[in-house]
Design a protein around this motif. Structure first.
Motif, PDB file in Angstrom:
ATOM      1  N   PHE A  76       0.827  -1.207   0.000  1.00 46.99           N
ATOM      2  CA  PHE A  76       0.000   0.000   0.000  1.00 46.99           C
ATOM      3  C   PHE A  76       0.867   1.266   0.000  1.00 46.99           C
ATOM      4  O   PHE A  76       0.549   2.236  -0.683  1.00 46.99           O
ATOM      5  N   ARG A  77       1.939   1.249   0.766  1.00 51.94           N
ATOM      6  CA  ARG A  77       2.812   2.429   0.889  1.00 51.94           C
ATOM      7  C   ARG A  77       3.682   2.665  -0.339  1.00 51.94           C
ATOM      8  O   ARG A  77       4.246   3.742  -0.508  1.00 51.94           O
ATOM      9  N   ASN A  78       3.838   1.646  -1.157  1.00 57.25           N
ATOM     10  CA  ASN A  78       4.743   1.721  -2.305  1.00 57.25           C
ATOM     11  C   ASN A  78       3.985   1.437  -3.591  1.00 57.25           C
ATOM     12  O   ASN A  78       3.100   0.600  -3.615  1.00 57.25           O
ATOM     13  N   SER A  79       4.365   2.096  -4.656  1.00 62.11           N
ATOM     14  CA  SER A  79       3.681   1.846  -5.928  1.00 62.11           C
ATOM     15  C   SER A  79       4.620   1.336  -7.018  1.00 62.11           C
ATOM     16  O   SER A  79       4.177   1.020  -8.116  1.00 62.11           O
ATOM     17  N   HIS A  80       5.906   1.218  -6.683  1.00 58.21           N
ATOM     18  CA  HIS A  80       6.882   0.793  -7.699  1.00 58.21           C
ATOM     19  C   HIS A  80       6.568  -0.583  -8.284  1.00 58.21           C
ATOM     20  O   HIS A  80       7.011  -0.905  -9.378  1.00 58.21           O
ATOM     21  N   TRP A  81       5.810  -1.400  -7.582  1.00 56.33           N
ATOM     22  CA  TRP A  81       5.520  -2.756  -8.038  1.00 56.33           C
ATOM     23  C   TRP A  81       4.357  -2.808  -9.035  1.00 56.33           C
ATOM     24  O   TRP A  81       4.093  -3.842  -9.638  1.00 56.33           O
ATOM     25  N   LYS A  82       3.689  -1.680  -9.216  1.00 56.98           N
ATOM     26  CA  LYS A  82       2.537  -1.630 -10.132  1.00 56.98           C
ATOM     27  C   LYS A  82       3.022  -1.356 -11.551  1.00 56.98           C
ATOM     28  O   LYS A  82       2.819  -0.282 -12.105  1.00 56.98           O
ATOM     29  N   LYS A  83       3.708  -2.351 -12.094  1.00 59.70           N
ATOM     30  CA  LYS A  83       4.262  -2.255 -13.448  1.00 59.70           C
ATOM     31  C   LYS A  83       4.277  -3.654 -14.050  1.00 59.70           C
ATOM     32  O   LYS A  83       3.895  -4.623 -13.386  1.00 59.70           O
ATOM     33  N   LYS A  84       4.740  -3.763 -15.289  1.00 63.19           N
ATOM     34  CA  LYS A  84       4.659  -5.042 -16.010  1.00 63.19           C
ATOM     35  C   LYS A  84       5.355  -6.181 -15.266  1.00 63.19           C
ATOM     36  O   LYS A  84       4.763  -7.230 -15.048  1.00 63.19           O
ATOM     37  N   HIS A  85       6.604  -5.969 -14.879  1.00 61.54           N
ATOM     38  CA  HIS A  85       7.358  -7.029 -14.201  1.00 61.54           C
ATOM     39  C   HIS A  85       7.950  -6.500 -12.909  1.00 61.54           C
ATOM     40  O   HIS A  85       8.602  -5.458 -12.907  1.00 61.54           O
ATOM     41  N   ASP A  86       7.735  -7.223 -11.824  1.00 59.39           N
ATOM     42  CA  ASP A  86       8.319  -6.853 -10.535  1.00 59.39           C
ATOM     43  C   ASP A  86       8.360  -8.100  -9.665  1.00 59.39           C
ATOM     44  O   ASP A  86       7.423  -8.907  -9.692  1.00 59.39           O
ATOM     45  N   HIS A  87       9.420  -8.257  -8.887  1.00 60.84           N
ATOM     46  CA  HIS A  87       9.544  -9.460  -8.058  1.00 60.84           C
ATOM     47  C   HIS A  87       8.436  -9.547  -7.011  1.00 60.84           C
ATOM     48  O   HIS A  87       8.126 -10.626  -6.509  1.00 60.84           O
ATOM     49  N   LEU A  91      -1.250  -2.713 -16.417  1.00 60.43           N
ATOM     50  CA  LEU A  91       0.212  -2.639 -16.438  1.00 60.43           C
ATOM     51  C   LEU A  91       0.854  -3.957 -16.016  1.00 60.43           C
ATOM     52  O   LEU A  91       1.969  -4.256 -16.394  1.00 60.43           O
ATOM     53  N   ILE A  92       0.139  -4.721 -15.203  1.00 61.27           N
ATOM     54  CA  ILE A  92       0.685  -5.975 -14.664  1.00 61.27           C
ATOM     55  C   ILE A  92       0.704  -7.032 -15.762  1.00 61.27           C
ATOM     56  O   ILE A  92      -0.260  -7.199 -16.505  1.00 61.27           O
ATOM     57  N   ASP A  93       1.806  -7.761 -15.844  1.00 60.90           N
ATOM     58  CA  ASP A  93       1.966  -8.817 -16.833  1.00 60.90           C
ATOM     59  C   ASP A  93       0.849  -9.853 -16.716  1.00 60.90           C
ATOM     60  O   ASP A  93       0.442 -10.230 -15.615  1.00 60.90           O
ATOM     61  N   GLU A  94       0.353 -10.300 -17.868  1.00 58.58           N
ATOM     62  CA  GLU A  94      -0.740 -11.284 -17.888  1.00 58.58           C
ATOM     63  C   GLU A  94      -0.381 -12.562 -17.127  1.00 58.58           C
ATOM     64  O   GLU A  94      -1.224 -13.150 -16.468  1.00 58.58           O
TER      65      GLU A  94
END
Length: 148
Positions: free
Chosen positions: A87-98, A136-139
């Motif tokens: 919730f505090r971070n948004s960097h993970w809202k992209k195509k690929h993220d661990h 944005l998130i990978d299928e």
């Protein structure tokens, strides 16, 4: 006793001598940069391809876990802790993220140890956080979440 169960109950450490209570005090930077805690905090019944030394959830762990209010509370607290990080971070809202893999792991762990309601509630909160950025998130990640 069982090392994984002891860790979840906060009566024993992980392989790096850390207790779950210590990990739940990690900073956001620690959570993002350290990669050797998530398999311990959110264990599943599948071997990790990354962390081979992490024990998996077996019938013994499930049986001990179901009898331990402390272990159940710790896992619920861990779920809330990780949700807060997301919730505090948004960097993970992209195509690929661990963190996408971590989200799948958390859902599987909750389903295995706490049941469908906890797992589905967590998944719904993640979807709510992503909201309109879901495209944005990978299928593949979304398929893993759906199946978990």
């Amino acid at each position: 006793k069982n090392q994984l169960f002891n860790f979840l109950e906060n009566t024993g450490p992980d392989y790096r001598d850390r207790y779950i209570s210590e990990i739940l005090n990690f900073s956001d930077r620690d959570i993002e940069e350290k990669h050797d805690f998530i398999q311990w905090v959110f264990p599943t019944d599948e071997l990790s391809s990354i962390a081979r030394e992490v024990p998996i959830v077996d019938d013994e762990v499930i049986e001990l876990f179901q009898k331990s209010e402390a272990a159940q509370t710790n896992l619920i607290n861990a779920k809330d802790w990780y949700l807060s990080f997301l919730f505090r971070n948004s960097h993970w809202k992209k195509k690929h993220d661990h963190n996408h893999l971590r989200i799948t792991r958390v859902i599987k762990c909750l389903r295995l140890l706490l049941g469908d309601k906890e797992a589905d509630d967590f998944k719904q909160k993640v979807y709510d956080m992503v909201a309109t950025r879901i495209m944005l998130i990978d299928e593949a990640a979304k398929r893993y979440w759906a199946k978990a």
